[in-house]
Design a protein around this motif. Structure first.
Motif, short mmCIF file in Angstrom:
data_model
loop_
_atom_site.label_atom_id
_atom_site.label_comp_id
_atom_site.label_asym_id
_atom_site.label_seq_id
_atom_site.Cartn_x
_atom_site.Cartn_y
_atom_site.Cartn_z
N ASN A 190 3.74 -6.53 3.37
CA ASN A 190 2.88 -6.24 4.53
C ASN A 190 1.99 -7.40 4.90
O ASN A 190 1.28 -7.33 5.90
CB ASN A 190 2.02 -5.01 4.25
CG ASN A 190 2.83 -3.75 4.20
OD1 ASN A 190 3.96 -3.71 4.66
ND2 ASN A 190 2.26 -2.71 3.61
N CYS A 191 2.01 -8.44 4.11
CA CYS A 191 1.12 -9.58 4.32
C CYS A 191 1.49 -10.30 5.62
O CYS A 191 2.65 -10.57 5.91
CB CYS A 191 1.24 -10.54 3.15
SG CYS A 191 0.26 -12.02 3.34
N THR B 68 -19.15 -0.34 1.86
CA THR B 68 -19.22 -1.14 0.64
C THR B 68 -20.57 -0.95 -0.03
O THR B 68 -21.53 -0.48 0.60
CB THR B 68 -19.01 -2.63 0.97
OG1 THR B 68 -20.02 -3.06 1.88
CG2 THR B 68 -17.64 -2.88 1.57
N SER C 127 -13.00 -2.03 4.64
CA SER C 127 -11.93 -2.54 5.50
C SER C 127 -10.62 -2.68 4.75
O SER C 127 -10.55 -2.49 3.53
CB SER C 127 -12.34 -3.89 6.07
OG SER C 127 -12.38 -4.85 5.01
N ARG C 128 -9.58 -3.09 5.47
CA ARG C 128 -8.29 -3.35 4.85
C ARG C 128 -8.41 -4.46 3.81
O ARG C 128 -7.75 -4.42 2.78
CB ARG C 128 -7.25 -3.75 5.89
CG ARG C 128 -6.78 -2.60 6.73
CD ARG C 128 -5.69 -3.05 7.65
NE ARG C 128 -6.19 -4.14 8.50
CZ ARG C 128 -5.48 -4.77 9.40
NH1 ARG C 128 -4.23 -4.46 9.58
NH2 ARG C 128 -6.01 -5.73 10.13
N GLY C 129 -9.23 -5.45 4.10
CA GLY C 129 -9.43 -6.54 3.15
C GLY C 129 -10.03 -6.04 1.84
O GLY C 129 -9.63 -6.47 0.76
N ASN C 130 -10.99 -5.13 1.94
CA ASN C 130 -11.58 -4.54 0.74
C ASN C 130 -10.53 -3.77 -0.05
O ASN C 130 -10.49 -3.85 -1.28
CB ASN C 130 -12.73 -3.59 1.09
CG ASN C 130 -13.88 -4.27 1.77
OD1 ASN C 130 -14.20 -3.95 2.91
ND2 ASN C 130 -14.51 -5.22 1.10
N LEU C 131 -9.68 -3.03 0.64
CA LEU C 131 -8.62 -2.26 -0.02
C LEU C 131 -7.62 -3.19 -0.69
O LEU C 131 -7.20 -2.96 -1.82
CB LEU C 131 -7.92 -1.34 0.98
CG LEU C 131 -6.82 -0.46 0.41
CD1 LEU C 131 -7.37 0.46 -0.67
CD2 LEU C 131 -6.16 0.34 1.53
N TYR C 132 -7.25 -4.27 -0.02
CA TYR C 132 -6.32 -5.24 -0.58
C TYR C 132 -6.88 -5.83 -1.87
O TYR C 132 -6.19 -5.93 -2.88
CB TYR C 132 -6.03 -6.34 0.43
CG TYR C 132 -5.16 -7.44 -0.12
CD1 TYR C 132 -3.77 -7.31 -0.14
CD2 TYR C 132 -5.71 -8.60 -0.65
CE1 TYR C 132 -2.97 -8.29 -0.67
CE2 TYR C 132 -4.91 -9.59 -1.18
CZ TYR C 132 -3.55 -9.43 -1.19
OH TYR C 132 -2.76 -10.41 -1.72
N GLU C 133 -8.16 -6.21 -1.86
CA GLU C 133 -8.80 -6.76 -3.06
C GLU C 133 -8.80 -5.74 -4.20
O GLU C 133 -8.54 -6.08 -5.34
CB GLU C 133 -10.23 -7.20 -2.76
CG GLU C 133 -10.32 -8.47 -1.97
CD GLU C 133 -9.75 -9.66 -2.70
OE1 GLU C 133 -9.99 -9.82 -3.92
OE2 GLU C 133 -9.03 -10.45 -2.06
N LEU D 269 2.28 -4.86 -0.93
CA LEU D 269 1.23 -5.69 -0.34
C LEU D 269 1.81 -7.01 0.16
O LEU D 269 1.45 -7.49 1.25
CB LEU D 269 0.12 -5.96 -1.36
CG LEU D 269 -0.75 -4.77 -1.73
CD1 LEU D 269 -1.72 -5.16 -2.84
CD2 LEU D 269 -1.51 -4.23 -0.53
#
Length: 79
Positions: A71-72, A7, A24-30, A68
């Motif tokens: 997959n949540c 990041t 991370s996956r969280g960054n990609l989701y955002e 998304l």
């Protein structure tokens, strides 16, 4: 040698440093949930039409949002 995507690193005037951590996956989701790509802007909980042109069409945007959501993982807090 494997490259790691991190990041954005931010250095503040007071000397604090933030970021520089692995993406991370969280960054990609955002990133994938950001309405800026469909020509809109989010302010707090509301989404408004932007003054910029969309770079992703609505059909692709909807498909990604559906994927998304599918997959949540739903977490429940222990009672």
């Amino acid at each position: 040698m494997r490259h790691v995507i991190v990041t954005k690193l931010r250095r503040f005037r007071n000397g604090n440093v933030q970021g520089g951590k692995p993406f991370s996956r969280g960054n990609l989701y955002e990133l994938l949930s950001n309405p800026i790509y469909i020509g809109k802007v989010r302010h707090k909980e509301q989404v408004y039409g932007g003054q910029h042109e969309a770079i992703v069409d609505d059909k692709l945007w909807s498909a990604v949002q559906n994927r998304l959501a599918k997959n949540c993982l739903l977490y429940t807090s222990p009672s």
